[in-house]
Design an enzyme around this catalytic site. Structure first.
Site, PDB file in Angstrom:
ATOM      1  N   LYS A 164       0.871  -1.164   0.000  1.00  0.00           N
ATOM      2  CA  LYS A 164       0.000   0.000   0.000  1.00  0.00           C
ATOM      3  C   LYS A 164       0.913   1.220   0.000  1.00  0.00           C
ATOM      4  CE  LYS A 164      -3.250  -1.869  -0.936  1.00  0.00           C
ATOM      5  NZ  LYS A 164      -4.150  -1.520  -2.038  1.00  0.00           N
ATOM      6  N   ASP A 192       0.997  -0.226  -4.949  1.00  0.00           N
ATOM      7  CA  ASP A 192      -0.344   0.289  -5.253  1.00  0.00           C
ATOM      8  C   ASP A 192      -0.514   1.655  -4.597  1.00  0.00           C
ATOM      9  OD1 ASP A 192      -2.924   0.764  -5.857  1.00  0.00           O
ATOM     10  OD2 ASP A 192      -3.762  -0.998  -4.850  1.00  0.00           O
ATOM     11  N   GLU A 217       0.839   0.511  -9.524  1.00  0.00           N
ATOM     12  CA  GLU A 217      -0.624   0.362  -9.628  1.00  0.00           C
ATOM     13  C   GLU A 217      -1.315   1.679  -9.328  1.00  0.00           C
ATOM     14  OE1 GLU A 217      -2.235  -3.109  -7.748  1.00  0.00           O
ATOM     15  OE2 GLU A 217      -4.273  -2.287  -7.688  1.00  0.00           O
ATOM     16  N   ASP A 240      -6.610   0.328 -11.876  1.00  0.00           N
ATOM     17  CA  ASP A 240      -7.612  -0.247 -10.976  1.00  0.00           C
ATOM     18  C   ASP A 240      -8.798   0.707 -10.885  1.00  0.00           C
ATOM     19  OD1 ASP A 240      -9.081  -1.297  -8.864  1.00  0.00           O
ATOM     20  OD2 ASP A 240      -7.390  -1.672  -7.549  1.00  0.00           O
ATOM     21  N   LYS A 264     -12.099  -5.989 -10.311  1.00  0.00           N
ATOM     22  CA  LYS A 264     -12.872  -6.114  -9.067  1.00  0.00           C
ATOM     23  C   LYS A 264     -14.335  -6.314  -9.455  1.00  0.00           C
ATOM     24  CE  LYS A 264     -10.042  -3.687  -5.680  1.00  0.00           C
ATOM     25  NZ  LYS A 264      -8.812  -3.233  -6.331  1.00  0.00           N
TER      26      LYS A 264
HETATM   27 MG    MG Z   1      -5.537  -1.463  -6.316  1.00  0.00          MG
END
Ligand code: MG
Length: 366
Positions: A164, A192, A217, A240, A264
């Site tokens: 993260k 990400d 990302e 994303d 997702k």
């Molecule tokens: Mg992501």
């Protein structure tokens, strides 16, 4: 076959690691998931689940039940096996709000599978994997702590680590370097940013870790900024949050704006829409993370079926979201073996929620 009743249940899912933090100062220690139950006149019941995180996507966790209630009223009497008709009915009832449509769509796939006596992955194209490699998200902490967490996840079998990221460039350079230095051969690193960087910030990080094998990302908030960064750095770029539907993905493919996509399920509105996105990426030779935002056993089952039916050349990784929680509401959640997710082989999704854990429904539409 007709839909005769739709019910929704709330279940709180505490994060197994205490606090899960990502860019922008956001964090979650307990997510609120909605499990949807669709009943039919054939004695077949299907399940879906939606679990948005706060301030992550254009999705509102508290709004899922209300959306399901409104959508559900339009679906009583419809045939749940006719997925495109179900989705058209939902789209004509509410525009957008994919996160509220997703659990209904997934529950209808569960019913279709049970009606056919086949696992959902067969209906999505067939099973390409005995088990699918998973990544593990490493929450935003100090660099050495993140390397330590990656080591813990490695011991559990994970070989792909998603940091993260997306904070101040100097901090992120240190985080990426600390974890990259701890990797073993063959392991995969993803940073990400969760929309956290400006263009300049993303370029600054990319230049400082030009020698590191790391996938960037969703570096910036908007699509145009991500595309600009993708054109100016040497790292692979995964998108994303900004890829919200098929038309945006079409444009991104035409623009050569991505090397990977996070698929997702609830961001696109369910398995029906996510399968189309998956197939577009397959045709364009774009690798995928097949996953969802957050959730428990039903989310993990839907993810497992979509991942299992995704061709191995483009199925980079998937995830076992039910193992991110301390509360479990199904005893037959997908198995995990050596860092890989095993799709259930039972008809439909192959997961049955424990109603004692879910408790009384928030509402019932008949
Ligand atoms: Mg992501």
């Amino acid at each position: 076959m007709k839909i005769t009743a739709i019910r929704a249940y709330h279940v709180a899912l505490p994060y197994v690691g205490g606090t899960y933090s990502w860019s922008g100062g956001y964090s979650v220690s307990e997510a609120l998931s909605t499990v949807v139950e669709v009943e039919t006149d054939a004695g077949i019941t299907g399940y879906g689940e939606s679990c948005p995180l706060p301030n992550y996507l254009q999705a509102y966790g508290e709004g899922v039940p209300k959306g399901v209630e409104t959508l559900g009223a339009a679906l009583i009497g419809a045939d749940p096996r006719e997925l495109d008709r179900i989705n058209r009915l939902m789209d004509r009832t509410i525009i957008g709000h994919t996160y509220a449509k997703s659990p209904i769509d997934v529950a209808c796939w569960d019913i279709l599978g049970k009606a056919c006596g086949l696992p959902v992955y067969t209906l999505l194209g067939g099973r390409f994997h005995d088990a699918m490699p998973m990544y593990r998200a490493v929450p935003q902490r100090q660099p050495d702590e993140m390397a330590g967490l990656a080591a813990e996840f490695r011991a559990e079998g994970y070989r792909q680590f998603q940091l993260k990221s997306g904070g101040a460039p100097a901090d992120e350079i240190a985080r990426i370097r600390a974890v990259a230095d701890s990797l073993e051969p063959g392991e995969i690193l993803i940073a990400d940013a969760n929309r956290g960087w400006t263009r300049e910030g993303a370029l600054r990080v990319a230049r400082a870790v030009a020698d590191v094998d790391v996938i960037f990302e969703q570096p910036c908030d908007g699509y145009d900024a991500c595309r600009s960064v993708r054109r100016r750095i040497g790292h692979a770029v995964k998108l994303d949050e900004c890829i919200t539907d098929m038309t945006v993905l079409q444009r991104a493919i035409a623009d050569d704006a991505l090397d990977m996509l996070s698929v997702k399920i609830s961001r696109f509105g369910g398995l029906t829409a996510a399968r189309r996105i998956r197939d577009m990426c397959t045709a364009a030779e774009i690798e995928m993370t097949v996953e969802d935002v957050w959730g428990g056993a039903v989310v993990s089952a839907a993810v497992a079926h979509l991942a299992a039916s995704t061709q191995p050349e483009v199925m980079k990784n998937t995830t076992d979201l039910h193992n991110y929680n301390t509360v479990h509401f199904a005893s037959d959640a997908p198995d995990v073996r050596d860092g890989c997710l095993v799709p259930p082989e039972r008809p439909g999704l192959g997961v049955t929620p424990d109603m004692d854990v879910l408790g009384a429904p928030l509402f019932e539409i008949t």
